[in-house]
Motif scaffolding. Structure first.
Motif, PDB file in Angstrom:
ATOM      1  N   UNK A 137       0.815  -1.213   0.000  1.00 53.28           N
ATOM      2  CA  UNK A 137       0.000   0.000   0.000  1.00 53.28           C
ATOM      3  C   UNK A 137       0.852   1.269   0.000  1.00 53.28           C
ATOM      4  N   UNK A 138       1.972   1.279   0.736  1.00 54.48           N
ATOM      5  CA  UNK A 138       2.789   2.489   0.815  1.00 54.48           C
ATOM      6  C   UNK A 138       3.502   2.778  -0.502  1.00 54.48           C
ATOM      7  N   UNK A 139       4.088   1.749  -1.109  1.00 51.56           N
ATOM      8  CA  UNK A 139       4.770   1.936  -2.388  1.00 51.56           C
ATOM      9  C   UNK A 139       3.776   2.287  -3.491  1.00 51.56           C
ATOM     10  N   UNK A 140       2.634   1.609  -3.508  1.00 48.91           N
ATOM     11  CA  UNK A 140       1.630   1.855  -4.542  1.00 48.91           C
ATOM     12  C   UNK A 140       1.106   3.286  -4.454  1.00 48.91           C
ATOM     13  N   UNK A 141       0.897   3.765  -3.244  1.00 40.73           N
ATOM     14  CA  UNK A 141       0.392   5.132  -3.063  1.00 40.73           C
ATOM     15  C   UNK A 141       1.360   6.158  -3.648  1.00 40.73           C
ATOM     16  N   UNK A 142       2.649   5.975  -3.380  1.00 35.91           N
ATOM     17  CA  UNK A 142       3.646   6.923  -3.879  1.00 35.91           C
ATOM     18  C   UNK A 142       3.762   6.877  -5.399  1.00 35.91           C
ATOM     19  N   UNK A 143       3.577   5.687  -5.979  1.00 38.60           N
ATOM     20  CA  UNK A 143       3.693   5.539  -7.431  1.00 38.60           C
ATOM     21  C   UNK A 143       2.382   5.847  -8.157  1.00 38.60           C
ATOM     22  N   UNK A 144       1.321   6.070  -7.401  1.00 37.61           N
ATOM     23  CA  UNK A 144       0.055   6.452  -8.011  1.00 37.61           C
ATOM     24  C   UNK A 144      -0.668   5.329  -8.711  1.00 37.61           C
ATOM     25  N   UNK A 145      -0.510   4.103  -8.193  1.00 39.39           N
ATOM     26  CA  UNK A 145      -1.187   2.944  -8.786  1.00 39.39           C
ATOM     27  C   UNK A 145      -1.918   2.188  -7.672  1.00 39.39           C
ATOM     28  N   UNK A 146      -2.863   1.307  -8.024  1.00 40.52           N
ATOM     29  CA  UNK A 146      -3.587   0.557  -6.995  1.00 40.52           C
ATOM     30  C   UNK A 146      -2.674  -0.387  -6.213  1.00 40.52           C
ATOM     31  N   UNK A 147      -3.005  -0.599  -4.954  1.00 44.27           N
ATOM     32  CA  UNK A 147      -2.284  -1.571  -4.132  1.00 44.27           C
ATOM     33  C   UNK A 147      -2.350  -2.946  -4.794  1.00 44.27           C
ATOM     34  N   UNK A 148      -1.229  -3.648  -4.812  1.00 39.26           N
ATOM     35  CA  UNK A 148      -1.170  -4.959  -5.446  1.00 39.26           C
ATOM     36  C   UNK A 148      -0.808  -4.918  -6.911  1.00 39.26           C
ATOM     37  N   UNK A 149      -0.558  -3.722  -7.446  1.00 41.40           N
ATOM     38  CA  UNK A 149      -0.133  -3.619  -8.852  1.00 41.40           C
ATOM     39  C   UNK A 149       1.237  -4.261  -9.034  1.00 41.40           C
ATOM     40  N   UNK A 150       1.461  -4.790 -10.234  1.00 46.43           N
ATOM     41  CA  UNK A 150       2.746  -5.435 -10.518  1.00 46.43           C
ATOM     42  C   UNK A 150       3.840  -4.383 -10.678  1.00 46.43           C
ATOM     43  N   UNK A 151       5.038  -4.742 -10.249  1.00 46.72           N
ATOM     44  CA  UNK A 151       6.189  -3.858 -10.426  1.00 46.72           C
ATOM     45  C   UNK A 151       7.418  -4.700 -10.741  1.00 46.72           C
ATOM     46  N   UNK A 196      37.646  -5.212  -6.808  1.00 48.84           N
ATOM     47  CA  UNK A 196      36.558  -4.250  -6.915  1.00 48.84           C
ATOM     48  C   UNK A 196      35.956  -4.003  -5.536  1.00 48.84           C
ATOM     49  N   UNK A 197      35.594  -2.769  -5.305  1.00 50.21           N
ATOM     50  CA  UNK A 197      35.062  -2.370  -4.013  1.00 50.21           C
ATOM     51  C   UNK A 197      33.584  -2.027  -4.138  1.00 50.21           C
ATOM     52  N   UNK A 198      32.695  -2.586  -3.317  1.00 54.51           N
ATOM     53  CA  UNK A 198      31.282  -2.201  -3.362  1.00 54.51           C
ATOM     54  C   UNK A 198      31.112  -0.741  -2.945  1.00 54.51           C
ATOM     55  N   UNK A 199      30.435   0.035  -3.784  1.00 51.12           N
ATOM     56  CA  UNK A 199      30.281   1.457  -3.487  1.00 51.12           C
ATOM     57  C   UNK A 199      28.817   1.903  -3.471  1.00 51.12           C
ATOM     58  N   UNK A 200      27.905   1.007  -3.841  1.00 53.14           N
ATOM     59  CA  UNK A 200      26.501   1.420  -3.906  1.00 53.14           C
ATOM     60  C   UNK A 200      25.602   0.197  -3.789  1.00 53.14           C
ATOM     61  N   UNK A 201      24.527   0.336  -3.007  1.00 52.38           N
ATOM     62  CA  UNK A 201      23.513  -0.706  -2.878  1.00 52.38           C
ATOM     63  C   UNK A 201      22.163  -0.041  -3.116  1.00 52.38           C
ATOM     64  N   UNK A 202      21.487  -0.452  -4.192  1.00 51.20           N
ATOM     65  CA  UNK A 202      20.253   0.213  -4.615  1.00 51.20           C
ATOM     66  C   UNK A 202      19.110  -0.791  -4.682  1.00 51.20           C
ATOM     67  N   UNK A 203      17.970  -0.364  -4.165  1.00 56.74           N
ATOM     68  CA  UNK A 203      16.731  -1.136  -4.303  1.00 56.74           C
ATOM     69  C   UNK A 203      15.683  -0.227  -4.922  1.00 56.74           C
ATOM     70  N   UNK A 204      15.130  -0.655  -6.061  1.00 54.54           N
ATOM     71  CA  UNK A 204      14.188   0.189  -6.806  1.00 54.54           C
ATOM     72  C   UNK A 204      12.923  -0.587  -7.138  1.00 54.54           C
ATOM     73  N   UNK A 205      11.813   0.130  -7.091  1.00 53.39           N
ATOM     74  CA  UNK A 205      10.515  -0.422  -7.476  1.00 53.39           C
ATOM     75  C   UNK A 205      10.022   0.368  -8.681  1.00 53.39           C
ATOM     76  N   UNK A 206      10.015  -0.280  -9.860  1.00 54.97           N
ATOM     77  CA  UNK A 206       9.578   0.368 -11.093  1.00 54.97           C
ATOM     78  C   UNK A 206       8.137  -0.035 -11.419  1.00 54.97           C
ATOM     79  N   UNK A 207       7.357   0.928 -11.882  1.00 59.86           N
ATOM     80  CA  UNK A 207       5.992   0.615 -12.309  1.00 59.86           C
ATOM     81  C   UNK A 207       6.014  -0.389 -13.454  1.00 59.86           C
ATOM     82  N   UNK A 208       5.282  -1.473 -13.274  1.00 60.16           N
ATOM     83  CA  UNK A 208       5.272  -2.517 -14.285  1.00 60.16           C
ATOM     84  C   UNK A 208       4.564  -2.134 -15.559  1.00 60.16           C
ATOM     85  N   UNK A 209       3.694  -1.120 -15.505  1.00 64.04           N
ATOM     86  CA  UNK A 209       2.961  -0.723 -16.706  1.00 64.04           C
ATOM     87  C   UNK A 209       3.724   0.290 -17.548  1.00 64.04           C
TER      88      UNK A 209
END
Length: 274
Positions: free
Chosen positions: A202-216, A251-264
């Motif tokens: 619900x929190x991620x969906x609200x910020x992305x402007x899509x219904x809760x349970x939408x695919x991403x 190689x040295x780890x310099x960034x850890x990213x987690x992203x939720x992209x709109x599936x549509x």
């Protein structure tokens, strides 16, 4: 160029205009227009026929067509441009073998980007972040949490974590993180990335402007910087900013990213040589 006769015939067939149906008329027409777009009868960036023209050809009111178009705009399938008309929106494609930030990714597709900051802070890492960045629990990390927009449409939620030695102050980042890293000889040279399908809470969906349970598309990326690729100036800065032991020829780890992209709106394209 849209061939109106084919488009109208397809929409009429898919909308069941000649049959009794409990589904509201505007939703049936919306379904017909969406089907026509999926079939390629209206191409990406093509303009949809004018509201008046569609209404007359389909034998329905302009209000009905307007409501159908509104639903498709809300779904991200159509985009309305003031004074120009209604166009088929482009789905954003991303080749996974390219390391680039969101701003660069959207720029090469001709899209204007903007970020809404949700968090810019410093703190101690979580156990997951310690493992990803190979740092100690008492280390300090910089956090960047943003809602990323493309052409004013919410595209993704991005949470990036970097060691303090790489990004000492998260407020230094205004727009593009990778541009800043490039300017300080700290841009990642390779990454390990995992892409998976998820349903938005619900929190991620609200910020992305899509219904809760939408695919991403959930993208988790761990980026590395080749130690030998650091300039002498960058190495000197790092020696004064961190107490983490250096590892030569690794190689040295310099960034850890987690992203939720709109599936549509967002998809990955992969080319495999056989």
């Amino acid at each position: 160029m849209v061939e109106l006769s084919r488009l109208i015939e397809h929409v009429k067939t898919k909308s069941d205009l000649s049959e009794q149906n409990a589904t509201p008329l505007y939703l049936r027409i919306e379904r017909g227009i969406e089907s026509a777009i999926m079939q390629g009868l209206v191409a990406v960036n093509d303009a949809l026929p004018a509201e008046r023209e569609l209404a007359a050809a389909l034998g329905v009111s302009r209000v009905t067509v307007r409501n159908s178009v509104r639903v498709l705009v809300d779904k991200g399938i159509l985009v309305q441009r003031h004074g120009a008309g209604t166009f088929v929106a482009a789905r954003v494609e991303r080749a996974p073998n390219q390391i680039m930030g969101f701003s660069e990714d959207m720029h090469i597709r001709g899209l204007t980007t903007r970020a809404i900051w949700l968090d810019r802070s410093r703190g101690t890492p979580t156990p997951e972040e310690c493992e990803a960045l190979e740092i100690m629990p008492d280390s300090i990390v910089s956090r960047l949490y943003r809602l990323r927009l493309a052409d004013e449409k919410p595209m993704c939620l991005e949470h990036a974590v970097l060691p303090e030695s790489i990004l000492p102050d998260p407020t230094l980042i205004d727009r593009s993180l990778y541009s800043w890293l490039q300017g300080h000889d700290r841009r990642p040279t390779r990454c390990l990335q995992t892409v998976s399908a998820r349903l938005l809470d619900v929190s991620h969906a609200h910020l992305l402007g899509v219904p809760t349970g939408s695919a991403c598309l959930y993208v988790e990326r761990k980026s590395y910087l080749c130690q030998t690729g650091l300039t002498k100036a960058a190495e000197q800065r790092e020696e004064t900013e961190t107490q983490i032991p250096k590892r030569s020829n690794s190689d040295r780890p310099v960034e850890f990213v987690r992203s939720f992209f709109r599936g549509d709106l967002y998809e990955y394209v992969s080319e495999i040589n056989i």
